[in-house]
Design a protein around this motif. Structure first.
Motif, PDB file in Angstrom:
ATOM      1  N   ALA A  50       0.811  -1.218   0.000  1.00 23.00           N
ATOM      2  CA  ALA A  50       0.000   0.000   0.000  1.00 23.00           C
ATOM      3  C   ALA A  50       0.849   1.274   0.000  1.00 23.00           C
ATOM      4  N   THR A  51       2.047   1.226   0.535  1.00 20.46           N
ATOM      5  CA  THR A  51       2.840   2.440   0.689  1.00 20.46           C
ATOM      6  C   THR A  51       3.518   2.841  -0.621  1.00 20.46           C
ATOM      7  N   GLU A  52       3.929   4.108  -0.703  1.00 22.18           N
ATOM      8  CA  GLU A  52       4.514   4.655  -1.921  1.00 22.18           C
ATOM      9  C   GLU A  52       6.008   4.319  -2.000  1.00 22.18           C
ATOM     10  N   PRO A  53       6.459   3.853  -3.165  1.00 19.64           N
ATOM     11  CA  PRO A  53       7.866   3.517  -3.332  1.00 19.64           C
ATOM     12  C   PRO A  53       8.633   4.604  -4.087  1.00 19.64           C
ATOM     13  N   ARG A  54       9.932   4.449  -4.119  1.00 23.18           N
ATOM     14  CA  ARG A  54      10.812   5.211  -5.008  1.00 23.18           C
ATOM     15  C   ARG A  54      10.951   4.431  -6.309  1.00 23.18           C
ATOM     16  N   TYR A  55      10.996   5.136  -7.433  1.00 24.74           N
ATOM     17  CA  TYR A  55      11.077   4.477  -8.735  1.00 24.74           C
ATOM     18  C   TYR A  55      12.404   4.799  -9.407  1.00 24.74           C
ATOM     19  N   VAL A  56      13.050   3.755  -9.946  1.00 27.76           N
ATOM     20  CA  VAL A  56      14.311   3.909 -10.666  1.00 27.76           C
ATOM     21  C   VAL A  56      14.189   3.122 -11.970  1.00 27.76           C
ATOM     22  N   GLU A  57      14.592   3.743 -13.083  1.00 26.84           N
ATOM     23  CA  GLU A  57      14.484   3.056 -14.372  1.00 26.84           C
ATOM     24  C   GLU A  57      15.667   3.410 -15.263  1.00 26.84           C
ATOM     25  N   THR A  58      16.095   2.459 -16.057  1.00 33.84           N
ATOM     26  CA  THR A  58      17.020   2.667 -17.157  1.00 33.84           C
ATOM     27  C   THR A  58      16.598   1.729 -18.278  1.00 33.84           C
ATOM     28  N   ALA A  59      17.248   1.798 -19.421  1.00 35.74           N
ATOM     29  CA  ALA A  59      16.854   0.947 -20.542  1.00 35.74           C
ATOM     30  C   ALA A  59      16.972  -0.525 -20.166  1.00 35.74           C
ATOM     31  N   GLY A  60      15.841  -1.242 -20.223  1.00 40.59           N
ATOM     32  CA  GLY A  60      15.845  -2.672 -19.950  1.00 40.59           C
ATOM     33  C   GLY A  60      15.606  -3.066 -18.517  1.00 40.59           C
ATOM     34  N   HIS A  61      15.603  -2.106 -17.592  1.00 42.88           N
ATOM     35  CA  HIS A  61      15.437  -2.439 -16.175  1.00 42.88           C
ATOM     36  C   HIS A  61      14.619  -1.363 -15.469  1.00 42.88           C
ATOM     37  N   ALA A  62      13.912  -1.781 -14.424  1.00 51.19           N
ATOM     38  CA  ALA A  62      13.196  -0.841 -13.568  1.00 51.19           C
ATOM     39  C   ALA A  62      13.110  -1.431 -12.167  1.00 51.19           C
ATOM     40  N   ALA A  63      12.968  -0.542 -11.188  1.00 54.13           N
ATOM     41  CA  ALA A  63      12.868  -1.012  -9.801  1.00 54.13           C
ATOM     42  C   ALA A  63      11.971  -0.078  -9.001  1.00 54.13           C
ATOM     43  N   LEU A  64      11.165  -0.676  -8.141  1.00 54.08           N
ATOM     44  CA  LEU A  64      10.447   0.046  -7.100  1.00 54.08           C
ATOM     45  C   LEU A  64      11.123  -0.296  -5.784  1.00 54.08           C
ATOM     46  N   LEU A  65      11.409   0.742  -4.983  1.00 53.02           N
ATOM     47  CA  LEU A  65      12.142   0.550  -3.737  1.00 53.02           C
ATOM     48  C   LEU A  65      11.363   1.149  -2.578  1.00 53.02           C
TER      49      LEU A  65
END
Length: 217
Positions: A50-65
């Motif tokens: 439910a909580t809000e994450p930080r988002y990181v993305e580059t070509a071919g990859h993404a992450a929610l932290l």
């Protein structure tokens, strides 16, 4: 819908684009492996974050932290081909499997970090040292189910990428303790604020509970 919007919706149990997950998508999550759109969607909707994450993305990859969770994705043309969800989630049943003793990389290399920069084209070459230090910290911080340091913890870098000054790494850590052995995932995020390690608590729990099964009963 953007990749970020779809990935956030998946994590929170909401609606996302129907073609966002490839039919062959696989997810390491909840202490097990999930195959296909239906299994992944059902599990994520059953246990939303439910909580809000930080988002990181580059070509071919993404992450929610999050502070204690992570969701890492391999992307192919705006679609997700592979997922890893880490955190303190419920452990879902595993498929039956045989237990086989082995040397993780046929080198008896101890607790060193297994990493080859050529395997990670989206990692800035200047960040290789940061990644190795993160992997070594992961190895030192590993604990077995009884809270003791394992006999062996070998981090193997599965994914690594840079997004500006942020370095994201996904490790499969081969852990060997007195009563069990196997792989547990961990994500690290390194930036100007320091190093954050997000262990896969559900994977650790599943490994601790797994019985040694050397043969088919």
């Amino acid at each position: 819908m953007s990749t970020e919007t779809n990935l956030r919706a998946l994590a929170s149990g909401g609606a996302f684009a129907g073609d966002f997950l490839l039919q062959t998508c696989r997810a390491s999550a909840f202490g097990t492996e999930l195959y296909g759109i239906d299994a992944i969607t059902q599990a994520f909707r059953s246990f939303p974050i439910a909580t809000e994450p930080r988002y990181v993305e580059t070509a071919g990859h993404a992450a929610l932290l999050w502070d204690d969770r992570a969701l890492v994705a391999d992307l192919a043309g705006g679609h997700v081909a592979r997922l890893w969800r880490l955190g303190d989630d419920p452990v879902l049943p595993r498929e039956p499997e045989l237990s086989v003793p082995f040397d993780v990389d046929l080198a008896q290399a101890g607790a060193g970090v297994a990493f080859a920069a050529s395997d990670h084209p989206r990692l800035d070459a200047a960040h290789a040292g940061i990644l190795l230090e993160a992997g070594q910290t992961v190895s030192r911080s590993c604990r077995a189910s009884d809270g003791m340091a394992p006999l062996h913890a070998r981090p193997i870098c599965l994914r690594a990428f840079s997004a500006g000054n942020t370095v994201i790494a996904l490790f499969a850590v081969h852990v060997r303790a007195a009563i069990h052995a196997g792989f547990v995932n961990a994500v690290t995020a390194s930036d100007a604020g320091g190093l954050t390690i997000i262990p896969d608590a559900s994977g650790q729990s599943a490994l601790a509970k797994a019985a040694w099964q050397p043969r088919i009963a």
